[in-house]
Design a protein around this motif. Structure first.
Motif, PDB file in Angstrom:
ATOM      1  N   ASP A 201       0.838  -1.203   0.000  1.00  0.00           N
ATOM      2  CA  ASP A 201       0.000   0.000   0.000  1.00  0.00           C
ATOM      3  C   ASP A 201       0.878   1.260   0.000  1.00  0.00           C
ATOM      4  N   ALA A 202       0.246   2.406  -0.141  1.00  0.00           N
ATOM      5  CA  ALA A 202       0.956   3.681  -0.286  1.00  0.00           C
ATOM      6  C   ALA A 202       1.810   4.025   0.939  1.00  0.00           C
ATOM      7  N   GLU A 203       1.285   3.713   2.121  1.00  0.00           N
ATOM      8  CA  GLU A 203       2.001   4.045   3.355  1.00  0.00           C
ATOM      9  C   GLU A 203       3.313   3.275   3.443  1.00  0.00           C
ATOM     10  N   GLU A 204       3.252   1.992   3.074  1.00  0.00           N
ATOM     11  CA  GLU A 204       4.459   1.166   3.108  1.00  0.00           C
ATOM     12  C   GLU A 204       5.464   1.622   2.055  1.00  0.00           C
ATOM     13  N   ARG A 205       4.928   1.989   0.862  1.00  0.00           N
ATOM     14  CA  ARG A 205       5.827   2.496  -0.184  1.00  0.00           C
ATOM     15  C   ARG A 205       6.553   3.761   0.295  1.00  0.00           C
ATOM     16  N   LYS A 206       5.800   4.612   0.974  1.00  0.00           N
ATOM     17  CA  LYS A 206       6.381   5.846   1.506  1.00  0.00           C
ATOM     18  C   LYS A 206       7.492   5.528   2.508  1.00  0.00           C
ATOM     19  N   HIS A 207       7.257   4.527   3.364  1.00  0.00           N
ATOM     20  CA  HIS A 207       8.243   4.129   4.373  1.00  0.00           C
ATOM     21  C   HIS A 207       9.549   3.693   3.707  1.00  0.00           C
ATOM     22  N   GLY A 209      10.448   4.343   0.649  1.00  0.00           N
ATOM     23  CA  GLY A 209      10.979   5.489  -0.093  1.00  0.00           C
ATOM     24  C   GLY A 209      11.834   6.370   0.814  1.00  0.00           C
ATOM     25  N   ASN A 210      11.394   6.553   2.056  1.00  0.00           N
ATOM     26  CA  ASN A 210      12.161   7.338   3.024  1.00  0.00           C
ATOM     27  C   ASN A 210      13.487   6.669   3.377  1.00  0.00           C
ATOM     28  N   ILE A 211      13.482   5.339   3.402  1.00  0.00           N
ATOM     29  CA  ILE A 211      14.733   4.602   3.652  1.00  0.00           C
ATOM     30  C   ILE A 211      15.733   4.886   2.531  1.00  0.00           C
ATOM     31  N   ILE A 212      15.221   4.884   1.280  1.00  0.00           N
ATOM     32  CA  ILE A 212      16.105   5.169   0.135  1.00  0.00           C
ATOM     33  C   ILE A 212      16.667   6.585   0.231  1.00  0.00           C
ATOM     34  N   LEU A 213      15.785   7.548   0.560  1.00  0.00           N
ATOM     35  CA  LEU A 213      16.238   8.944   0.674  1.00  0.00           C
ATOM     36  C   LEU A 213      17.243   9.116   1.809  1.00  0.00           C
ATOM     37  N   SER A 214      16.951   8.476   2.944  1.00  0.00           N
ATOM     38  CA  SER A 214      17.852   8.576   4.096  1.00  0.00           C
ATOM     39  C   SER A 214      19.224   7.977   3.786  1.00  0.00           C
ATOM     40  N   SER A 215      19.237   6.810   3.156  1.00  0.00           N
ATOM     41  CA  SER A 215      20.506   6.167   2.798  1.00  0.00           C
ATOM     42  C   SER A 215      21.263   7.001   1.768  1.00  0.00           C
ATOM     43  N   SER A 216      20.521   7.602   0.829  1.00  0.00           N
ATOM     44  CA  SER A 216      21.158   8.457  -0.182  1.00  0.00           C
ATOM     45  C   SER A 216      21.782   9.682   0.474  1.00  0.00           C
ATOM     46  N   ASP A 217      21.084  10.269   1.455  1.00  0.00           N
ATOM     47  CA  ASP A 217      21.627  11.424   2.184  1.00  0.00           C
ATOM     48  C   ASP A 217      22.917  11.050   2.918  1.00  0.00           C
ATOM     49  N   MET A 218      22.923   9.857   3.495  1.00  0.00           N
ATOM     50  CA  MET A 218      24.122   9.392   4.204  1.00  0.00           C
ATOM     51  C   MET A 218      25.279   9.188   3.227  1.00  0.00           C
ATOM     52  N   ALA A 219      24.964   8.708   2.019  1.00  0.00           N
ATOM     53  CA  ALA A 219      26.000   8.524   0.992  1.00  0.00           C
ATOM     54  C   ALA A 219      26.571   9.872   0.560  1.00  0.00           C
ATOM     55  N   VAL A 220      25.698  10.881   0.424  1.00  0.00           N
ATOM     56  CA  VAL A 220      26.142  12.233   0.064  1.00  0.00           C
ATOM     57  C   VAL A 220      27.030  12.803   1.166  1.00  0.00           C
ATOM     58  N   GLU A 221      26.628  12.601   2.426  1.00  0.00           N
ATOM     59  CA  GLU A 221      27.416  13.096   3.561  1.00  0.00           C
ATOM     60  C   GLU A 221      28.782  12.421   3.609  1.00  0.00           C
ATOM     61  N   LEU A 222      28.817  11.111   3.358  1.00  0.00           N
ATOM     62  CA  LEU A 222      30.073  10.376   3.343  1.00  0.00           C
ATOM     63  C   LEU A 222      30.988  10.902   2.246  1.00  0.00           C
ATOM     64  N   THR A 223      30.431  11.137   1.066  1.00  0.00           N
ATOM     65  CA  THR A 223      31.213  11.679  -0.050  1.00  0.00           C
ATOM     66  C   THR A 223      31.757  13.059   0.290  1.00  0.00           C
ATOM     67  N   SER A 224      30.908  13.880   0.925  1.00  0.00           N
ATOM     68  CA  SER A 224      31.326  15.229   1.310  1.00  0.00           C
ATOM     69  C   SER A 224      32.491  15.186   2.291  1.00  0.00           C
ATOM     70  N   LYS A 225      32.400  14.248   3.252  1.00  0.00           N
ATOM     71  CA  LYS A 225      33.484  14.111   4.226  1.00  0.00           C
ATOM     72  C   LYS A 225      34.768  13.645   3.569  1.00  0.00           C
ATOM     73  N   LEU A 226      34.648  12.732   2.614  1.00  0.00           N
ATOM     74  CA  LEU A 226      35.825  12.242   1.902  1.00  0.00           C
ATOM     75  C   LEU A 226      36.489  13.368   1.109  1.00  0.00           C
ATOM     76  N   LEU A 227      35.681  14.179   0.443  1.00  0.00           N
ATOM     77  CA  LEU A 227      36.219  15.296  -0.333  1.00  0.00           C
ATOM     78  C   LEU A 227      36.886  16.316   0.583  1.00  0.00           C
ATOM     79  N   SER A 228      36.258  16.589   1.718  1.00  0.00           N
ATOM     80  CA  SER A 228      36.832  17.525   2.673  1.00  0.00           C
ATOM     81  C   SER A 228      38.115  16.976   3.254  1.00  0.00           C
ATOM     82  N   PHE A 229      38.099  15.663   3.549  1.00  0.00           N
ATOM     83  CA  PHE A 229      39.281  15.029   4.116  1.00  0.00           C
ATOM     84  C   PHE A 229      40.467  15.104   3.161  1.00  0.00           C
ATOM     85  N   SER A 230      40.196  14.891   1.875  1.00  0.00           N
ATOM     86  CA  SER A 230      41.279  14.924   0.881  1.00  0.00           C
ATOM     87  C   SER A 230      41.619  16.348   0.474  1.00  0.00           C
ATOM     88  N   ARG A 231      40.796  17.314   0.914  1.00  0.00           N
ATOM     89  CA  ARG A 231      40.999  18.733   0.624  1.00  0.00           C
ATOM     90  C   ARG A 231      40.992  19.025  -0.872  1.00  0.00           C
TER      91      ARG A 231
END
Length: 399
Positions: A201-207, A209-231
């Motif tokens: 159902d829609a509610e479960e799909r939303k749940h 979907g939020n997992i995908i967005l949350s994991s994607s945000d964490m991947a972006v944050e990890l990439t940002s930290k790596l770029l900052s770390f390497s300067r």
């Protein structure tokens, strides 16, 4: 090459030289003179023994580079015979202009000058030598005396060690990145697979979907930290107030950290303007303060302070060979938490090193802080006692 002077102690020669023949009064000084000559002979033998048997090269050259004298060890280093017509500067030194500058400095300072130099031997090998050079005078002639050590193998060994350490660090970095991204991709693929279920159902799909967005945000944050770390990530810098950064950071911390923690602020500065990136430095402050709060789950005291400090060149180099002396502002974050284990302390700034439980941290926080502070021409120092607390001190140059 100049030959050593041979000292003869034959009595008749000495008598001829000083007019002792037939003079009984002058002859009374003869034993003393002979004793002096014999002592000179012994000193000469000592010198020749040291000169000829020294492990390192001993070399004397004229200002134009022609050889005046050299020992067997020096001949072995350069690959030359006992007598040679070659010129030390013209035939062996790779960077001649550098050596002429060193000669000039040695002449002006009249002190021993230590330096490294690249040479090319007679069999076309490139070697690196460490030299100690000073100026002497022989027969009213300027002579440069050099003590030479071949450090080629030592330098190569150090380079191999550094390269090995780099490869080890790259291996750890690659392994950590692969592990973290694998976890994130597993979450994203699992959630995406669930969304494809037509019966959901829609509610479960939303749940999911939020997992995908949350994991994607964490991947972006990890990439940002790596770029900052390497300067490699370009950041805009400007003149900023560290007091202002501290006040903004404290406002955030007061709302987010454990309420059982007493937050103290100490500011004792006349100057606080630095050249840097406001966002990066605020993140450093928050990162260190949050780490400190995690070390005090049952409460404690977190003290953040600012002080001015003047560092001499010697003081600055003692902290970091790349730092320059001058006016600095010190940002100190001190807690009364559990402290850091002595075995962990040397590794806390390494990428992907963490003492937190699995899934609670990437291990990039402190390594990112370290990279940011270095990128601002500063230095970060840590002191900790297991069971009593930790203190981070950041040195940043003032404008």
């Amino acid at each position: 090459m100049k030959k050593p002077i041979e000292i003869q102690t034959d009595m008749s020669i000495i008598e001829d030289l000083v007019g002792l023949k037939g003079n009984s009064i002058q002859k009374s000084y003869y034993p003393q003179l002979l004793s002096i000559i014999e002592e000179l002979d012994r000193e000469k033998e000592k010198y020749l023994s040291i000169f000829n048997n020294a492990v390192n090269g001993i070399l004397r050259i004229k200002p134009d580079g022609s050889f005046f004298d050299y020992n067997p060890a020096m001949a072995l280093i350069l690959g030359i015979a006992k007598d040679t017509d070659k010129n030390f500067i013209d035939d062996f030194i790779l960077d001649k202009s550098e050596f002429y500058n060193i000669i000039d400095n040695c002449r002006k300072s009249n002190t021993t000058t230590n330096f490294e130099l690249k040479l090319r031997t007679t069999d076309d090998r490139k070697i690196i030598v460490f030299l100690a050079m000073h100026l002497i005078t022989i027969d009213n002639e300027e002579i440069f005396e050099l003590f030479v050590q071949d450090i080629t193998e030592k330098v190569k060994a150090e380079e191999r060690l550094i390269q090995g350490q780099k490869m080890e660090a790259v291996g750890k970095l690659a392994g950590g990145i692969a592990h973290d991204f694998n976890n994130l991709l597993t979450s994203i693929m699992g959630a995406a697979d669930m969304i494809l279920n037509e019966e959901m159902d829609a509610e479960e799909r939303k749940h999911y979907g939020n997992i995908i967005l949350s994991s994607s945000d964490m991947a972006v944050e990890l990439t940002s930290k790596l770029l900052s770390f390497s300067r490699q990530e370009s950041v805009k810098k400007a003149e900023i107030s560290l007091v202002e950064i501290l006040d903004l950071g404290l406002a955030i911390l007061e709302r987010t950290i454990n309420k059982q923690i007493i937050l103290k602020k100490k500011i004792d500065v006349e100057k606080d303007i630095i050249y840097g990136n406001k966002s990066e430095l605020q993140n450093c402050l928050i990162n260190l303060a949050v780490n400190s709060s995690h070390a005090m789950p049952n409460g404690g005291t977190l003290t953040i302070s600012l002080d001015n400090r003047v560092l001499t060149e010697k003081d600055a180099h003692a902290l970091d060979k790349d730092m320059q002396g001058g006016d600095f502002i010190l940002l100190t974050i001190q807690d009364t938490g559990s402290g850091i284990k002595p075995s962990d302390l040397p590794h806390i700034f390494e990428p992907f090193f963490t003492t937190k439980k699995k899934g609670q941290g990437t291990g990039l926080g402190l390594s990112t802080v370290y990279g940011i502070i270095k990128g601002h021409g500063g230095y970060i120092q840590v002191e900790s006692e297991w069971g009593k607390g930790t203190c981070f001190t950041i040195y940043l140059p003032l404008v």
